[in-house]
Write a protein that holds these residues in place. Structure first.
Motif, PDB file in Angstrom:
ATOM      1  N   VAL A  30       0.840  -1.209   0.000  1.00 42.46           N
ATOM      2  CA  VAL A  30       0.000   0.000   0.000  1.00 42.46           C
ATOM      3  C   VAL A  30       0.867   1.248   0.000  1.00 42.46           C
ATOM      4  N   ALA A  31       1.927   1.252   0.815  1.00 44.61           N
ATOM      5  CA  ALA A  31       2.804   2.418   0.887  1.00 44.61           C
ATOM      6  C   ALA A  31       3.435   2.718  -0.471  1.00 44.61           C
ATOM      7  N   TRP A  32       3.901   1.673  -1.155  1.00 44.36           N
ATOM      8  CA  TRP A  32       4.525   1.897  -2.464  1.00 44.36           C
ATOM      9  C   TRP A  32       3.493   2.290  -3.519  1.00 44.36           C
ATOM     10  N   LEU A  33       2.279   1.780  -3.402  1.00 42.73           N
ATOM     11  CA  LEU A  33       1.227   2.180  -4.345  1.00 42.73           C
ATOM     12  C   LEU A  33       0.876   3.652  -4.175  1.00 42.73           C
ATOM     13  N   ILE A  34       0.941   4.143  -2.928  1.00 47.25           N
ATOM     14  CA  ILE A  34       0.705   5.571  -2.705  1.00 47.25           C
ATOM     15  C   ILE A  34       1.794   6.396  -3.376  1.00 47.25           C
ATOM     16  N   ILE A  35       3.051   5.961  -3.200  1.00 47.38           N
ATOM     17  CA  ILE A  35       4.165   6.652  -3.859  1.00 47.38           C
ATOM     18  C   ILE A  35       3.987   6.614  -5.375  1.00 47.38           C
ATOM     19  N   LEU A  36       3.575   5.462  -5.889  1.00 50.18           N
ATOM     20  CA  LEU A  36       3.378   5.311  -7.332  1.00 50.18           C
ATOM     21  C   LEU A  36       2.242   6.209  -7.834  1.00 50.18           C
ATOM     22  N   PHE A  37       1.198   6.337  -7.025  1.00 50.35           N
ATOM     23  CA  PHE A  37       0.070   7.192  -7.415  1.00 50.35           C
ATOM     24  C   PHE A  37       0.504   8.660  -7.497  1.00 50.35           C
ATOM     25  N   ILE A  38       1.341   9.085  -6.548  1.00 56.15           N
ATOM     26  CA  ILE A  38       1.785  10.480  -6.522  1.00 56.15           C
ATOM     27  C   ILE A  38       2.840  10.737  -7.598  1.00 56.15           C
ATOM     28  N   THR A 361      10.789  14.407  22.529  1.00 55.97           N
ATOM     29  CA  THR A 361      11.488  15.225  21.539  1.00 55.97           C
ATOM     30  C   THR A 361      12.054  14.282  20.488  1.00 55.97           C
ATOM     31  N   PRO A 362      11.413  14.144  19.335  1.00 54.28           N
ATOM     32  CA  PRO A 362      11.860  13.173  18.333  1.00 54.28           C
ATOM     33  C   PRO A 362      12.967  13.726  17.458  1.00 54.28           C
ATOM     34  N   ASP A 363      13.740  12.823  16.861  1.00 52.52           N
ATOM     35  CA  ASP A 363      14.743  13.250  15.885  1.00 52.52           C
ATOM     36  C   ASP A 363      14.200  13.186  14.466  1.00 52.52           C
ATOM     37  N   SER A 364      13.034  12.572  14.279  1.00 56.87           N
ATOM     38  CA  SER A 364      12.389  12.495  12.968  1.00 56.87           C
ATOM     39  C   SER A 364      10.892  12.717  13.146  1.00 56.87           C
ATOM     40  N   LYS A 365      10.373  13.821  12.640  1.00 56.46           N
ATOM     41  CA  LYS A 365       8.962  14.135  12.820  1.00 56.46           C
ATOM     42  C   LYS A 365       8.067  13.130  12.108  1.00 56.46           C
ATOM     43  N   LEU A 366       8.455  12.717  10.891  1.00 58.39           N
ATOM     44  CA  LEU A 366       7.612  11.791  10.131  1.00 58.39           C
ATOM     45  C   LEU A 366       7.475  10.460  10.865  1.00 58.39           C
ATOM     46  N   VAL A 367       8.591   9.935  11.385  1.00 62.54           N
ATOM     47  CA  VAL A 367       8.540   8.683  12.138  1.00 62.54           C
ATOM     48  C   VAL A 367       7.731   8.884  13.419  1.00 62.54           C
ATOM     49  N   HIS A 368       7.903  10.034  14.064  1.00 62.28           N
ATOM     50  CA  HIS A 368       7.164  10.311  15.295  1.00 62.28           C
ATOM     51  C   HIS A 368       5.663  10.348  15.041  1.00 62.28           C
ATOM     52  N   TRP A 369       5.256  10.984  13.946  1.00 66.49           N
ATOM     53  CA  TRP A 369       3.828  11.030  13.619  1.00 66.49           C
ATOM     54  C   TRP A 369       3.297   9.624  13.348  1.00 66.49           C
ATOM     55  N   SER A 371       4.452   6.893  14.657  1.00 62.30           N
ATOM     56  CA  SER A 371       4.380   6.236  15.967  1.00 62.30           C
ATOM     57  C   SER A 371       3.103   6.620  16.706  1.00 62.30           C
ATOM     58  N   LEU A 372       2.775   7.910  16.699  1.00 58.03           N
ATOM     59  CA  LEU A 372       1.594   8.376  17.421  1.00 58.03           C
ATOM     60  C   LEU A 372       0.303   7.779  16.873  1.00 58.03           C
ATOM     61  N   SER A 373       0.310   7.390  15.610  1.00 60.16           N
ATOM     62  CA  SER A 373      -0.908   6.843  15.006  1.00 60.16           C
ATOM     63  C   SER A 373      -1.313   5.503  15.624  1.00 60.16           C
ATOM     64  N   TYR A 374      -0.400   4.847  16.324  1.00 63.10           N
ATOM     65  CA  TYR A 374      -0.701   3.548  16.921  1.00 63.10           C
ATOM     66  C   TYR A 374      -1.172   3.664  18.372  1.00 63.10           C
ATOM     67  N   LEU A 375      -1.026   4.838  18.980  1.00 62.59           N
ATOM     68  CA  LEU A 375      -1.218   4.942  20.417  1.00 62.59           C
ATOM     69  C   LEU A 375      -2.664   4.719  20.857  1.00 62.59           C
ATOM     70  N   GLU A 376      -3.612   5.342  20.165  1.00 63.66           N
ATOM     71  CA  GLU A 376      -4.992   5.311  20.650  1.00 63.66           C
ATOM     72  C   GLU A 376      -5.537   3.895  20.743  1.00 63.66           C
ATOM     73  N   GLY A 464      -4.599  13.866  10.812  1.00 66.52           N
ATOM     74  CA  GLY A 464      -4.376  13.702   9.383  1.00 66.52           C
ATOM     75  C   GLY A 464      -2.931  13.382   9.056  1.00 66.52           C
ATOM     76  N   ARG A 465      -1.991  14.115   9.643  1.00 68.83           N
ATOM     77  CA  ARG A 465      -0.588  13.834   9.333  1.00 68.83           C
ATOM     78  C   ARG A 465      -0.157  12.494   9.900  1.00 68.83           C
ATOM     79  N   GLU A 466      -0.738  12.074  11.039  1.00 73.50           N
ATOM     80  CA  GLU A 466      -0.438  10.747  11.577  1.00 73.50           C
ATOM     81  C   GLU A 466      -0.926   9.657  10.629  1.00 73.50           C
ATOM     82  N   MET A 467      -2.102   9.855  10.059  1.00 73.95           N
ATOM     83  CA  MET A 467      -2.660   8.872   9.122  1.00 73.95           C
ATOM     84  C   MET A 467      -1.759   8.720   7.900  1.00 73.95           C
TER      85      MET A 467
END
Length: 476
Positions: A30-38, A361-369, A371-376, A464-467
């Motif tokens: 799915v991740a690569w298909l999103i990249i391919l779509f963009i 305090t993360p060193d990578s915002k994208l990875v941090h976002w 990560s947060l998507s799994y918390l709830e 949205g950015r977490e998703m």
């Protein structure tokens, strides 16, 4: 219309290719298909060079067999096992026989029974212990690190290695091509001029054209004279000493091992050395008999894209499933696969105290976002999350009941589980487990708990950015 049909056919071909090659990992597809779509064409070119399955597994295994007779080494380790250690193993097996049968079945990962371990909290103590051991080296020093910096501590290590090399000590150094991308070529050239051997694991240009850019050697190993070994989360760079103005204090964990488990660390290093240099290094001088009185059980588990088993992932999964009282996890990057997520939910829902520390305090915002998507969903099952406030937490540790603990290089993320070359030490001795639990308790005091109610009310933009980050997380 002909050109439009041709473009559509090419686009469909790219989609079908990705689906067929990645069907075993739908989230990655799915991740690569999103990249391919963009990016219709660029995305497929990126996939071709970065994401295809590791093609040289057979070659790597053949090299391993040529470089090291692992079966003989395992036999030697077990035949040296004293009766007291065998009794310890039986005691653990009586508690959780299925878990320990699984751990004992991992290839190339013997549970060694005569060891002394020291938990090293943070880089200052770790670097001091490493440099002291290197200063005392008589025959060889082996260093493998994902990141090596040309800064104060990096040059300190280089100076010691060069001096020991001039004294006649064999010095071998491996750095990862991606992790140490910014390391000047003069750094390794200086080591070589002093007589040391230094190699790059998959240089970026070679890895790109050989379609292995996505595979990184994330291991951190130091072995001195085959007797003293180090493993954990700490690279070689001033940021680990708090020099990064953005991240500040750097919280990490490393392990010093004296004993038979060092033989497995040595095996791993020499296998990687053969891969990068083509040089076969063997002999009893590299795996000397352990003469101490330590009786700690330690298992060194490796994983990587060249292995049949995802051994570190399986160790985490089995240990969490076996938990009855507590699971304490610390990780800088939290992107669990479905099995780990389910194991955490089941452990918490069944009454175990499951707590996870992630960076505040993360060193990578994208990875941090991501990560947060799994918390709830995990907090709804009873898992408790804490964000470290004192600085940046980079430790990769796990404590399960009073049964076992793990210190190593693997993060709780998809990259560590499936793409990187990783290495973890599993500990079974009560004192080491208690020490790691005490460190975890201190880290909790330096952290802020994420509450479910407050987290549910985070802004829509954050959701949205977490998703989006989660959808892309298999590529991070």
């Amino acid at each position: 219309m002909v050109w439009l049909t041709s473009i559509l056919c090419i686009y469909l071909f790219q989609i079908v290719t990705i689906v067929l090659l990645e069907y075993r990992r739908p989230s990655k597809a799915v991740a690569w298909l999103i990249i391919l779509f963009i990016f219709p064409l660029i995305g497929f070119v990126m996939y071709y060079f970065l994401a295809q399955e590791y093609k040289k597994r057979k070659l790597v295994r053949k090299k391993e067999k040529q470089a090291l007779n692992l079966d003989e080494k395992k036999e030697r380790v077990y035949t040296q096992e004293p009766e007291s250690a065998a009794s310890m193993r039986s005691e653990f097996l009586r508690k959780e026989p299925r878990l320990f049968r699984l751990l004992d079945s991992f290839p190339e990962a013997p549970i060694t029974c005569r060891n002394e371990t020291t938990v090293l909290t943070n880089a200052e103590k770790t670097y001091a212990a490493m440099l002291q051991a290197m200063e005392q080296a008589q025959h060889h020093i082996h260093v493998e690190s994902y990141i090596v910096r040309d800064d104060i501590i990096g040059r300190t290590f280089r100076d010691v290695l060069e001096r020991k090399s001039r004294e006649g000590v064999e010095v071998r150094v491996i750095v990862d091509g991606v992790g140490s991308y910014h390391l000047p070529s003069d750094y390794l050239l200086s080591l070589r001029r002093a007589g040391a051997n230094a190699e790059i694991f998959l240089p970026p240009s070679l890895a790109f054209f050989d379609k292995r850019m996505n595979y990184r050697n994330h291991r951190k190993i130091v072995v001195v004279d085959g007797r003293v070994g180090f493993v954990g989360g700490i690279n070689i760079g001033d940021e680990h000493l708090g020099a990064d103005a953005k991240l500040g204090f750097w919280r990490d964990t490393h392990l010093r091992i004296i004993g038979e488990a060092v033989h497995t660390l040595q095996d791993t290093f020499l296998t990687d050395w053969f891969f990068v240099s083509g040089e076969t290094v063997s002999g009893d001088v590299y795996v000397p008999p352990y003469a101490g009185t330590g009786e700690e059980e330690v298992q060194i588990i490796t994983s990587g894209p060249d292995k049949h088993w995802d051994a570190i992932l399986e160790m985490y999964f089995a240990a969490i499933c076996a938990a009855r009282e507590k699971v304490y996890l610390t990780t800088p990057y939290f992107i669990p696969d479905a099995s780990i997520g389910m194991a955490l939910k089941v452990a918490a829902a069944s009454g175990a105290d499951v707590r996870i520390i992630i960076p505040g305090t993360p060193d990578s915002k994208l990875v941090h976002w991501a990560s947060l998507s799994y918390l709830e969903e995990l907090m709804e099952a009873g898992v408790r999350f804490y964000q470290y406030q004192k600085g940046f937490v980079h430790a990769k540790t796990m404590v399960v009941d009073d049964m076992l603990a793990s210190v190593g290089t693997a993060n709780l993320d998809l990259r560590s589980f499936f793409s990187n070359f990783e290495l973890n030490a599993v500990l079974f001795h009560g004192e080491s487990i208690r020490r790691l639990a005490e460190d975890f308790a201190q880290d909790l005091r330096d952290s802020k708990q994420v509450t479910l109610e407050a987290f549910r009310h985070r802004p829509r933009l954050a959701r949205g950015r977490e998703m989006v980050a989660r959808l892309l997380s298999p590529l991070l």
